[in-house]
Design a protein around this motif. Structure first.
Motif, PDB file in Angstrom:
ATOM      1  N   THR A 180     -12.323  -6.169   5.860  1.00  0.00           N
ATOM      2  CA  THR A 180     -12.626  -4.769   5.612  1.00  0.00           C
ATOM      3  C   THR A 180     -13.785  -4.573   4.644  1.00  0.00           C
TER       4      THR A 180
ATOM      5  N   GLU B 249      -7.516   8.232  -0.345  1.00  0.00           N
ATOM      6  CA  GLU B 249      -8.184   7.922   0.920  1.00  0.00           C
ATOM      7  C   GLU B 249      -8.332   6.421   1.109  1.00  0.00           C
ATOM      8  N   ARG B 250      -8.683   5.753   0.011  1.00  0.00           N
ATOM      9  CA  ARG B 250      -8.799   4.290   0.091  1.00  0.00           C
ATOM     10  C   ARG B 250      -7.480   3.676   0.515  1.00  0.00           C
TER      11      ARG B 250
ATOM     12  N   ARG C 235      -5.108   5.053   2.189  1.00  0.00           N
ATOM     13  CA  ARG C 235      -4.840   5.338   3.594  1.00  0.00           C
ATOM     14  C   ARG C 235      -5.697   4.458   4.496  1.00  0.00           C
ATOM     15  N   ASP C 236      -6.982   4.320   4.121  1.00  0.00           N
ATOM     16  CA  ASP C 236      -7.869   3.480   4.929  1.00  0.00           C
ATOM     17  C   ASP C 236      -7.360   2.056   4.989  1.00  0.00           C
ATOM     18  N   ARG C 237      -7.002   1.556   3.808  1.00  0.00           N
ATOM     19  CA  ARG C 237      -6.550   0.182   3.717  1.00  0.00           C
ATOM     20  C   ARG C 237      -5.329  -0.032   4.606  1.00  0.00           C
TER      21      ARG C 237
ATOM     22  N   ASP D 109       0.815  -1.203   0.000  1.00  0.00           N
ATOM     23  CA  ASP D 109       0.000   0.000   0.000  1.00  0.00           C
ATOM     24  C   ASP D 109       0.858   1.267   0.000  1.00  0.00           C
TER      25      ASP D 109
ATOM     26  N   ARG E 237      -6.879  -7.260   5.919  1.00  0.00           N
ATOM     27  CA  ARG E 237      -7.649  -6.872   4.745  1.00  0.00           C
ATOM     28  C   ARG E 237      -8.924  -7.675   4.562  1.00  0.00           C
TER      29      ARG E 237
ATOM     30  N   ARG F 135      -4.623   1.403   7.224  1.00  0.00           N
ATOM     31  CA  ARG F 135      -4.942   1.437   8.648  1.00  0.00           C
ATOM     32  C   ARG F 135      -5.566   0.128   9.108  1.00  0.00           C
ATOM     33  N   GLN F 136      -5.987  -0.709   8.145  1.00  0.00           N
ATOM     34  CA  GLN F 136      -6.637  -1.973   8.485  1.00  0.00           C
ATOM     35  C   GLN F 136      -5.606  -3.079   8.398  1.00  0.00           C
TER      36      GLN F 136
ATOM     37  N   GLU G 249     -10.221  10.111  -3.732  1.00  0.00           N
ATOM     38  CA  GLU G 249     -10.805   8.867  -3.223  1.00  0.00           C
ATOM     39  C   GLU G 249      -9.774   7.753  -3.177  1.00  0.00           C
TER      40      GLU G 249
END
Ligand code: CA
Length: 429
Positions: A425, A411-412, A414-416, A193, A422, A418-419, A408
């Motif tokens: 999610t 952001e995706r 970054r979100d990914r 990522d 996977r 943070r998880q 987007e």
């Protein structure tokens, strides 16, 4: 401007053939990710790289259209090969090209390989991914049936060699000492990522070691695709780096993946064959200039982002001439479009030009998006604040869509990141 270069290509852990190709031909750098049948992808990407190298003397950093011309020449060559050999039909390749001159980076880009800029510890994706067949369907440019049968349906929406013509994105950006540019195939960006890429690039000062660490990380994450990484460090990072920089600059003409595949050392080919015909005449040194990025999707126009002064002056005169000229002004303004930021801070499509004459605004808000200018990376936000000229309402709208998509995607990513798991999610209703 001196460079230090790191480069690494790897077949990955699942594929039998490495269909990626790259070119390190200072100050020109290319990553091409081939796709197609068994050997076709390899032929497509190597044809792209060979054609670009061969025709590079005709390219000039001063004229972005000459960079588009290199990519278009590669496109034609691949297209012709595919047309002439049924076993190669449908082959294609991505192509992300970087040309450096004394103060700027010039990119020409098609497909889903990527260019990133690391500046002051912050990583930004410079290129737009030409993926999402679905988006083409949504925009009415492709029927759902055609999308299903599209030769690159699962890969990219734009590639070299799949049609006789191709649209090339051109991006110009100021660069300065300390900047690090990464160009890579999706075998890197789809396996690890954004934050992992950023942290490796931040942690590892040596570009060659950084390139190898990125490839290792992609392999550790599964290595499902071929992985190619080219890193170009602008200027010297430190005293030791300065000395190495000149050395690596002399010894880094590498053209084929085979040349360094598996080699842990820096590329060690013998001579710098590139004669520098691409380089622009030296420009005065500029410092502390904010980065400028222009994105122009039509390759036969210069990427102008400023309104011609003559037009502004003409408009002033017309306005001062009085009411009789009113309709003339409306005609001119009615045929001008731009993407700007409205009073509430939202990215907005305007008709007209971002100017005022004698207190009279020369623009109308047409469409206000949900995107706040503050969500954009700084350099894009500044560009939008100045107003980005477009030739049609459609162009302006699609530019906003591109900005939204980029935000987007960031952001995706970054979100990914943070998880940690996977698999858990995607359970949304
Ligand atoms: Ca790939």
């Amino acid at each position: 401007m001196s460079y230090r270069i790191g480069v690494k290509t790897d077949v990955g852990r699942r594929r039998e053939v490495n269909e990626d190709s790259f070119l390190v031909h200072e100050p020109l750098f290319v990553v091409a990710d081939g796709m197609g049948g068994h050997v076709a992808g390899d032929i497509a990407s190597s044809t792209a790289v060979d054609t670009i190298k061969e025709q590079s003397p005709s390219a000039s950093a001063e004229d972005p259209n000459t960079l588009a011309a290199l990519v278009l020449a590669a496109n034609s060559r691949i297209w012709e090969k595919a047309e002439g050999d049924s076993t190669l039909r449908g082959m294609g390749t991505t192509c992300t090209l970087l040309l450096l001159d004394s103060s700027k980076a010039h990119f020409a880009h098609v497909g889903d390989s990527r260019a990133y800029l690391l500046r002051g510890g912050t990583l930004t994706q410079i290129t737009e991914d030409h993926t999402l067949v679905g988006r083409m369907v949504k925009e009415g440019r492709l029927s759902a049936d055609d999308a299903e049968r599209h030769p690159q349906r699962s890969i990219v929406t734009r590639a070299l060699g799949v049609d006789s013509e191709v649209e090339v994105d051109l991006i110009d950006m100021d660069v300065a000492e300390g900047d690090r540019i990464l160009i890579c195939s999706d075998g890197l960006s789809s396996m690890i990522d954004f934050d992992t890429i950023a942290s490796i690039l931040n942690q590892e000062p040596d570009p060659q070691v950084a390139a190898e660490r990125l490839v290792d990380a992609a392999n550790e994450a599964g290595g499902e695709d071929n992985i190619t990484v080219v890193i170009v460090d602008i200027g010297a990072g430190d005293a030791q780096g300065a000395a190495e920089s000149m050395e690596s600059r002399r010894s880094s003409t590498v053209e084929s993946p085979e040349g360094i595949d598996g080699s842990p050392a820096a590329p060690s080919s013998s001579e710098l064959t590139y004669a520098g015909a691409v380089a622009a005449p030296p420009e005065p040194e500029r410092r502390e200039e904010r980065p400028i990025i222009t994105r122009d999707e039509t390759h036969d126009e210069p990427p102008a982002r400023k309104w011609p002064r003559k037009l502004v002056v003409a408009l002033v005169i017309v306005v001062l001439l009085g009411a009789a000229a009113f309709f003339g002004v409306r005609y001119l303004l009615g045929n001008s479009w731009y993407v700007g930021v409205n009073e509430d801070g939202f990215v907005t499509v305007y008709e007209g030009i971002p100017e005022e004459v004698a207190g009279l605004s020369l623009n109308d808000e047409i469409e206000v998006s949900d995107l706040r200018a503050t969500q954009l990376p700084d350099f894009l936000a500044e560009n939008v604040a100045d107003g980005i000229k477009k030739d049609s309402l459609e162009d302006a709208q699609s530019h906003v869509a591109i900005l939204e998509e980029q935000v987007e995607a960031d952001e995706r990513q970054r979100d990914r990141s943070r998880q940690p798991d996977r698999n858990n999610t995607n359970n949304r209703d």
